[in-house]
Every structure is written in structure tokens, then in C-alpha cells.
Motif scaffolding. Structure first.
Motif, mmCIF file in Angstrom:
data_model
loop_
_atom_site.group_PDB
_atom_site.id
_atom_site.type_symbol
_atom_site.label_atom_id
_atom_site.label_comp_id
_atom_site.label_asym_id
_atom_site.label_seq_id
_atom_site.Cartn_x
_atom_site.Cartn_y
_atom_site.Cartn_z
ATOM 1 N N ALA A 1 0.943 -1.074 -0.047
ATOM 2 C CA ALA A 1 0.128 0.058 -0.290
ATOM 3 C C ALA A 1 0.913 1.232 0.049
ATOM 4 O O ALA A 1 1.881 1.238 0.800
ATOM 5 N N ALA A 2 0.610 2.041 -0.870
ATOM 6 C CA ALA A 2 1.368 3.420 -0.874
ATOM 7 C C ALA A 2 1.446 3.984 0.182
ATOM 8 O O ALA A 2 2.253 4.781 0.542
ATOM 9 N N ASP A 3 0.176 4.184 1.218
ATOM 10 C CA ASP A 3 0.169 4.777 2.198
ATOM 11 C C ASP A 3 -1.037 4.129 2.967
ATOM 12 O O ASP A 3 -1.881 3.288 2.599
ATOM 13 N N GLN A 4 -1.458 4.865 4.031
ATOM 14 C CA GLN A 4 -2.162 4.181 5.110
ATOM 15 C C GLN A 4 -3.676 4.360 4.497
ATOM 16 O O GLN A 4 -4.813 3.557 4.726
ATOM 17 N N SER A 5 -4.069 5.395 3.666
ATOM 18 C CA SER A 5 -5.379 5.668 3.227
ATOM 19 C C SER A 5 -5.499 4.750 2.073
ATOM 20 O O SER A 5 -6.770 4.405 1.486
ATOM 21 N N THR A 6 -4.595 4.084 1.373
ATOM 22 C CA THR A 6 -4.929 2.993 0.260
ATOM 23 C C THR A 6 -4.712 1.525 0.857
ATOM 24 O O THR A 6 -4.761 0.730 -0.090
ATOM 25 N N ASN B 1 -4.627 -21.332 15.451
ATOM 26 C CA ASN B 1 -4.824 -20.192 15.464
ATOM 27 C C ASN B 1 -4.597 -19.175 14.473
ATOM 28 O O ASN B 1 -3.682 -19.301 13.705
ATOM 29 N N LEU B 2 -5.084 -18.181 14.262
ATOM 30 C CA LEU B 2 -4.891 -16.798 13.498
ATOM 31 C C LEU B 2 -4.372 -15.845 14.270
ATOM 32 O O LEU B 2 -5.057 -15.444 15.205
ATOM 33 N N TYR B 3 -3.173 -15.393 13.823
ATOM 34 C CA TYR B 3 -2.546 -14.214 14.870
ATOM 35 C C TYR B 3 -2.516 -12.961 13.881
ATOM 36 O O TYR B 3 -2.168 -13.022 12.630
ATOM 37 N N MET B 4 -2.715 -11.601 14.697
ATOM 38 C CA MET B 4 -2.407 -10.523 13.738
ATOM 39 C C MET B 4 -1.067 -9.820 14.589
ATOM 40 O O MET B 4 -0.972 -9.848 15.602
ATOM 41 N N ILE B 5 -0.177 -9.532 13.354
ATOM 42 C CA ILE B 5 0.943 -9.119 13.665
ATOM 43 C C ILE B 5 1.248 -7.736 13.009
ATOM 44 O O ILE B 5 0.802 -7.427 11.933
ATOM 45 N N VAL B 6 1.694 -6.921 13.971
ATOM 46 C CA VAL B 6 1.993 -5.463 13.419
ATOM 47 C C VAL B 6 3.487 -5.250 13.759
ATOM 48 O O VAL B 6 3.817 -5.316 14.825
ATOM 49 N N GLU B 7 4.268 -4.874 12.660
ATOM 50 C CA GLU B 7 5.852 -4.547 12.812
ATOM 51 C C GLU B 7 5.985 -3.179 12.356
ATOM 52 O O GLU B 7 5.827 -2.794 11.165
ATOM 53 N N ALA C 1 -9.704 -6.004 11.288
ATOM 54 C CA ALA C 1 -9.855 -4.460 10.791
ATOM 55 C C ALA C 1 -9.760 -3.507 11.850
ATOM 56 O O ALA C 1 -8.749 -2.667 11.655
ATOM 57 N N ASN C 2 -10.390 -3.707 12.927
ATOM 58 C CA ASN C 2 -10.374 -3.012 13.938
ATOM 59 C C ASN C 2 -8.979 -2.796 14.729
ATOM 60 O O ASN C 2 -8.475 -1.842 15.172
ATOM 61 N N TYR C 3 -8.432 -3.863 14.775
ATOM 62 C CA TYR C 3 -7.143 -4.157 15.561
ATOM 63 C C TYR C 3 -6.014 -3.430 14.463
ATOM 64 O O TYR C 3 -5.273 -2.765 15.284
ATOM 65 N N PHE C 4 -6.086 -3.528 13.378
ATOM 66 C CA PHE C 4 -5.037 -2.973 12.444
ATOM 67 C C PHE C 4 -5.282 -1.468 12.375
ATOM 68 O O PHE C 4 -4.270 -0.637 12.738
ATOM 69 N N ASP C 5 -6.434 -0.877 12.597
ATOM 70 C CA ASP C 5 -6.948 0.460 12.790
ATOM 71 C C ASP C 5 -6.286 1.217 13.860
ATOM 72 O O ASP C 5 -5.707 2.082 13.862
ATOM 73 N N GLU C 6 -6.400 0.384 15.034
ATOM 74 C CA GLU C 6 -6.055 0.881 16.228
ATOM 75 C C GLU C 6 -4.421 0.907 16.377
ATOM 76 O O GLU C 6 -3.963 1.701 16.759
ATOM 77 N N LYS C 7 -3.924 -0.062 16.110
ATOM 78 C CA LYS C 7 -2.229 -0.154 16.028
ATOM 79 C C LYS C 7 -1.993 0.896 14.982
ATOM 80 O O LYS C 7 -0.696 1.717 15.328
ATOM 81 N N LEU D 1 -2.184 4.206 16.819
ATOM 82 C CA LEU D 1 -0.780 4.129 17.997
ATOM 83 C C LEU D 1 0.524 4.409 17.210
ATOM 84 O O LEU D 1 1.149 5.289 17.627
ATOM 85 N N ILE D 2 0.752 3.897 16.276
ATOM 86 C CA ILE D 2 1.869 4.020 15.338
ATOM 87 C C ILE D 2 1.941 5.712 15.029
ATOM 88 O O ILE D 2 3.074 6.102 15.063
ATOM 89 N N ASN D 3 0.861 6.152 14.425
ATOM 90 C CA ASN D 3 1.128 7.543 14.120
ATOM 91 C C ASN D 3 1.112 8.323 15.070
ATOM 92 O O ASN D 3 1.982 9.347 15.225
ATOM 93 N N GLU D 4 0.319 8.182 16.349
ATOM 94 C CA GLU D 4 0.350 8.807 17.663
ATOM 95 C C GLU D 4 2.091 9.033 18.031
ATOM 96 O O GLU D 4 2.749 9.789 18.655
ATOM 97 N N ASN D 5 2.566 7.615 18.148
ATOM 98 C CA ASN D 5 4.045 7.661 18.682
ATOM 99 C C ASN D 5 4.956 7.907 17.656
ATOM 100 O O ASN D 5 6.188 8.637 17.967
ATOM 101 N N GLU D 6 4.847 7.897 16.309
ATOM 102 C CA GLU D 6 5.666 8.483 15.463
ATOM 103 C C GLU D 6 5.753 10.009 15.458
ATOM 104 O O GLU D 6 6.812 10.747 15.431
ATOM 105 N N ALA D 7 4.471 10.665 15.735
ATOM 106 C CA ALA D 7 4.466 12.170 15.915
ATOM 107 C C ALA D 7 5.191 12.703 17.349
ATOM 108 O O ALA D 7 6.013 13.683 17.207
ATOM 109 N N THR D 8 5.029 11.786 18.333
ATOM 110 C CA THR D 8 5.699 12.112 19.430
ATOM 111 C C THR D 8 7.165 12.073 19.410
ATOM 112 O O THR D 8 7.940 12.939 19.867
ATOM 113 N N ALA D 9 7.691 11.107 18.729
ATOM 114 C CA ALA D 9 9.180 10.960 18.424
ATOM 115 C C ALA D 9 9.660 12.122 17.800
ATOM 116 O O ALA D 9 10.626 12.566 18.061
#
Length: 167
Positions: A24-29, A93-99, A131-137, A140-148
Motif C-alpha cells: 500500500a502506498a500509504d495508510q489511506s490505500t 490459531n490466526l494471529y494479527m501481527i504488526v511490525e 480490521a479494528n485491530y489494524f486501525d488501532e495499531k 498508535l503508530i501515528n501517535e508514537n511517530e508524531a511524539t518521536a
């Protein structure tokens, strides 16, 4: 779908995991439909799956779904082997992973989505959970990146002020 620990280990060592990567080119796509279709078809064939969406950027974000007996990425074959060796058959099981560098201190977050059977039997509710999990993460990533970035800018300003005072 059930597997014994030793059967999982053998499949992993034989590279019997069906892998697919989308970009995906960005989060909106981001399009989860293709990811879900691929995962569903693969799991219906009782195969292990690792499907991910890579969001391009300076620090790419990886959103992945993997089937496994335990909550470790499938690429950690040695660690998985130590834990599941000689385990009796149990539900896969099926696991959701975010890196991402901004998702956690370890740059990795992995959580349980559902059993493979539950995913296949009640796709709509499990897909909504994922989908909700990925949205939440992503939030969180955007918030942490902005803070950094803010912290880095503040440090840079303080360093410049200190250099001016020292001069």
C-alpha cells in the motif's frame, strides 16, 4: 484445522507456508479485501498462511495475518520448535501481527485473532475484529511517530540553543 507440534515444525522446516505480500502506498490505500480472500482460500485448503500488507514509507509498516499454534511469527522456526515439540494435536490459531518501530519497544506486536475454525465459520465478525485491530495499531503508530518527531525537534532546538550559548 488441527496440528500436532511436530507436524507444525516439519511444515515450517519444509517451507510449507503459503506466503503473500501486498503493498500500500500509504495508510489511506490499504485494502484488506485481497488479504482476507487470500487468507481464507489458503486456510480452507488447510495450509499454513502468512499474508501481509506493507505500507510504504520511511519506516515501512507491516500488517500481517499468520496461522500458528503459538503467538510467534512463523519466521521464528527455532523458537517455535522449542515450544511446540511433541505437543499433541490442537487447534491452529490466526494471529494479527504488526511490525513498526513505533508499535512497541520490540517493534513487534502480535495478538490472537481467532482459531482458524472460528475465522472460517464466522468470517464477518473475525474480519471486523482484525480490521479494528489494524486501525488501532495504525493510530498508535501515528501517535508514537508524531511524539518521536516532536521530541527529536525539541532536542535539536535545545542543542542549537546550547551551542549558541557556548559560542
Amino acid at each position: 484445522m488441527e496440528l500436532e507440534g511436530n507436524a507444525l515444525i516439519e511444515r515450517l522446516k519444509q517451507d510449507e507456508v503459503v506466503i503473500k505480500t501486498y503493498t500500500a502506498a500509504d495508510q489511506s490505500t490499504i485494502n484488506l479485501d485481497d488479504l482476507f480472500t487470500f487468507v481464507t482460500v489458503t486456510l480452507e485448503q488447510e495450509q499454513l498462511v502468512s499474508a501481509e500488507i506493507v505500507i510504504s514509507g520511511d519506516e515501512p509498516i507491516h500488517l500481517r495475518l499468520e496461522s500458528n499454534l503459538i503467538n510467534l511469527p512463523l519466521r521464528y522456526v527455532n523458537n517455535i520448535s522449542k515450544i511446540v515439540i511433541n505437543d499433541p494435536a490442537k487447534e491452529v490459531n490466526l494471529y494479527m501481527i504488526v511490525e513498526s518501530p513505533f508499535v512497541s519497544h520490540s517493534k513487534l506486536r502480535i495478538d490472537y485473532a481467532a482459531t482458524v475454525s472460528a475465522y472460517l465459520d464466522d468470517f464477518d465478525s473475525v474480519a471486523a475484529k482484525i480490521a479494528n485491530y489494524f486501525d488501532e495499531k495504525l493510530a498508535l503508530i501515528n501517535e508514537n511517530e508524531a511524539t518521536a518527531k516532536t521530541e527529536a525537534e525539541n532536542e535539536s532546538t535545545e542543542t542549537e540553543q546550547q551551542n549558541d550559548e557556548d559560542a
